[in-house]
Design an enzyme around this catalytic site. Sequence first.
Site, PDB file in Angstrom:
ATOM      1  CE  LYS A   1      -1.683   2.980   2.062  1.00 18.85           C
ATOM      2  NZ  LYS A   1      -1.593   4.395   1.710  1.00 18.85           N
TER       3      LYS A   1
ATOM      4  CD  GLU B   1      10.780  12.756  11.748  1.00 23.88           C
ATOM      5  OE1 GLU B   1       9.514  12.401  11.840  1.00 23.88           O
ATOM      6  OE2 GLU B   1      11.548  11.947  11.041  1.00 23.88           O
TER       7      GLU B   1
ATOM      8  CD  GLU C   1      12.981   0.557   9.695  1.00 26.26           C
ATOM      9  OE1 GLU C   1      13.452   1.493  10.442  1.00 26.26           O
ATOM     10  OE2 GLU C   1      13.509  -0.451   9.173  1.00 26.26           O
TER      11      GLU C   1
ATOM     12  CB  CYS D   1      13.028   8.429   8.534  1.00 27.91           C
ATOM     13  SG  CYS D   1      13.889   7.423   7.591  1.00 27.91           S
TER      14      CYS D   1
HETATM   15  P1  NAD Z   1       2.443   8.615   7.566  1.00 28.74           P
HETATM   16  O1  NAD Z   1       2.569   7.904   8.970  1.00 28.74           O
HETATM   17  O2  NAD Z   1       1.232   9.652   7.445  1.00 28.74           O
HETATM   18  O3  NAD Z   1       1.963   7.799   6.401  1.00 28.74           O
HETATM   19  C1  NAD Z   1       2.768   6.768   5.991  1.00 28.74           C
HETATM   20  C2  NAD Z   1       1.942   5.615   5.293  1.00 28.74           C
HETATM   21  O4  NAD Z   1       0.915   5.193   6.187  1.00 28.74           O
HETATM   22  C3  NAD Z   1       1.115   5.971   4.013  1.00 28.74           C
HETATM   23  O5  NAD Z   1       1.177   5.044   3.085  1.00 28.74           O
HETATM   24  C4  NAD Z   1      -0.156   6.187   4.617  1.00 28.74           C
HETATM   25  O6  NAD Z   1      -1.201   6.157   3.532  1.00 28.74           O
HETATM   26  C5  NAD Z   1      -0.352   5.085   5.661  1.00 28.74           C
HETATM   27  N1  NAD Z   1      -1.239   5.402   6.672  1.00 28.74           N
HETATM   28  C6  NAD Z   1      -1.922   6.613   7.295  1.00 28.74           C
HETATM   29  N2  NAD Z   1      -2.573   6.355   8.234  1.00 28.74           N
HETATM   30  C7  NAD Z   1      -2.996   4.986   8.211  1.00 28.74           C
HETATM   31  C8  NAD Z   1      -3.679   4.066   9.065  1.00 28.74           C
HETATM   32  N3  NAD Z   1      -4.665   4.496   9.926  1.00 28.74           N
HETATM   33  N4  NAD Z   1      -3.613   2.758   8.789  1.00 28.74           N
HETATM   34  C9  NAD Z   1      -2.483   2.221   8.082  1.00 28.74           C
HETATM   35  N5  NAD Z   1      -1.885   3.188   7.351  1.00 28.74           N
HETATM   36  C10 NAD Z   1      -2.065   4.230   7.455  1.00 28.74           C
HETATM   37  O7  NAD Z   1       3.572   9.217   7.424  1.00 28.74           O
HETATM   38  P2  NAD Z   1       3.820  10.238   6.249  1.00 28.74           P
HETATM   39  O8  NAD Z   1       3.412  11.775   6.580  1.00 28.74           O
HETATM   40  O9  NAD Z   1       3.515   9.517   5.053  1.00 28.74           O
HETATM   41  O10 NAD Z   1       5.329  10.167   6.334  1.00 28.74           O
HETATM   42  C11 NAD Z   1       6.329  10.977   7.162  1.00 28.74           C
HETATM   43  C12 NAD Z   1       6.620  10.168   8.443  1.00 28.74           C
HETATM   44  O11 NAD Z   1       7.475   8.878   8.078  1.00 28.74           O
HETATM   45  C13 NAD Z   1       7.689  11.152   9.131  1.00 28.74           C
HETATM   46  O12 NAD Z   1       7.442  10.954  10.656  1.00 28.74           O
HETATM   47  C14 NAD Z   1       9.203  10.132   9.012  1.00 28.74           C
HETATM   48  O13 NAD Z   1       9.941  10.148  10.011  1.00 28.74           O
HETATM   49  C15 NAD Z   1       8.634   9.005   8.669  1.00 28.74           C
HETATM   50  N6  NAD Z   1       9.485   8.053   7.790  1.00 28.74           N
HETATM   51  C16 NAD Z   1      10.234   7.027   8.528  1.00 28.74           C
HETATM   52  C17 NAD Z   1      11.046   6.415   7.933  1.00 28.74           C
HETATM   53  C18 NAD Z   1      12.086   5.504   8.546  1.00 28.74           C
HETATM   54  O14 NAD Z   1      12.731   4.410   7.879  1.00 28.74           O
HETATM   55  N7  NAD Z   1      12.275   5.448   9.622  1.00 28.74           N
HETATM   56  C19 NAD Z   1      11.212   6.384   6.557  1.00 28.74           C
HETATM   57  C20 NAD Z   1      10.389   7.368   5.977  1.00 28.74           C
HETATM   58  C21 NAD Z   1       9.574   8.111   6.619  1.00 28.74           C
END
Ligand code: NAD
Length: 483
Positions: free
Chosen positions: A179, A385, A254, A288
């Site tokens: 997804k 962050e 992650e 991240c």
């Molecule tokens: P997000 O958590 O909003 O979304 C990430 C994914 O989760 C998307 O595909 C989204 O559609 C999905 N999602 C959202 N709500 C959900 C739910 N209720 N159930 C299941 N899936 C759901 O994050 P974002 O805004 O897309 O990305 C930014 C964040 O991600 C930052 O905080 C960053 O630090 C983190 N990040 C971490 C890493 C890592 O490897 N540690 C890598 C990239 C991003």
Amino acid sequence: MQKHLWYDATQIYIGGVWKSPAGGQQLPLQNPSNGQEIGSIARGTAPDIDEAVTAAQTALDGEWGRMSALERGRILTRIGQLVGTRLDDLAMIEAMDVGKPLTQAKNDAIALARYMEFYGGAADKIMGETIPYLDGYTVYTLREPHGVTGHIVPWNYPMQIIGRSVGAALAMGNACVLKPAEEACLTALAFVALAEEAGLPPGALNVVPGSGEEAGAALTAHPGVNHISFTGSVGVGKLVQKAAAENVVPVTLELGGKSPQIVFDDADLDAALPFLVGACIQNAGQTCSASSRILIQRGVYDELVARMGVSFDGMISAPAQMDANLGPLISARQKEIVTGYTESGNDLRIAGQGRVHDDAPDDGHYVAATLFADVPPDHKLAQEEIFGPIQVAIPFDTEEEAIAIANGTDFGLVASIWTKDGARQMRLAKSIRTGQVFINNYGAGGGVELPFGGTGKSGHGREKGFEALYGFSTLKTVAANHG
Ligand code: NAD
């Protein structure tokens, strides 16, 4: 524009078939460089996820489940080779979808190809062991796939995160439901089309774009999913872990970071400078493992902050196609969040600040890269962050103080230490609570071979490297009594 080169952005991919989402609806697709709507993507929902999980289970019961590790590896290697023939196309797609400068987008495509090459080669090299036991017994262990693995990917590095998570899962013989993020799912669709062309059997990888609340939540709650890999925010990570708990399945999280680089008086400042700045402004800070805190020992503090300030002053934010230092942020919402953080530093000294290019469209989501100096370690800018191109410089006097500041946030993803003192390098590598430590370099997300993941609120579980293959498999012990 609906058709994107060799795949259809408006469809989902389940069981080897491209189709419309069950609800027949679409979500808008926006180009962050100019804020324009440029098409639409499928709005996958719970029925699509259900169908994708069934297709994955069918694949496990069929050709994919019976395939030897050697053959799985060959297919992954072929996927990597095909990705390698499409690097510029993939970079163009990502630049348009995510706003990433072309060179950075191409680096992501190169990493995707490399992940497939790495996991293709590793697929048949994960082995069990024999265990000395009672007289008359032979005991051995088998590494087996979990079964159906769910992969939820964010928008900031779609290709790299798909590569590390889906690559390792497929290498171990799992069948995947992916997804991608609703803001950036084009390269996921482009990738699965290449995987199909490389001979990946139907159902081994299914891609269902859609919102997190609909498709994402349905995937994490689905009782047919045996393992969940999630990359994203801390808040959603908690929801995913709760959903996984309901079904008692393992989850790899992650999450974010507030990663420090620690510079001592004896450091090679010329060598450090590009890593200090680059590890924050890469992907406009939406990384991240962005190094958003620079801890600098007092003896070189003024000199280094001044030099970093000059670098920041030269940073240009511009449309992805201009391939400048920074592209736009992903969305208007993200720009609003980052601008709020910049304003929260009004009482602080700005040591350097880039600018938005004069030709950048007004409706693009641009912010200027900013370096704040003399920031108290407990300031919001030094604790939270930001996910934007904002870096803070923090002075320190002693090694103990540096360790305390480095460990003084909720996160622990990456850290680096800049010093020529070998004993100090070893002490700090041990003392800093984090998933990765770099000494006299900073790897950011790079390094396909290097296990990666967090401690604390940065998450748990490891992806990348061989370690990921253990995470994407389960261990069975066989004890044979042969008398
Ligand atoms: P997000 O958590 O909003 O979304 C990430 C994914 O989760 C998307 O595909 C989204 O559609 C999905 N999602 C959202 N709500 C959900 C739910 N209720 N159930 C299941 N899936 C759901 O994050 P974002 O805004 O897309 O990305 C930014 C964040 O991600 C930052 O905080 C960053 O630090 C983190 N990040 C971490 C890493 C890592 O490897 N540690 C890598 C990239 C991003």
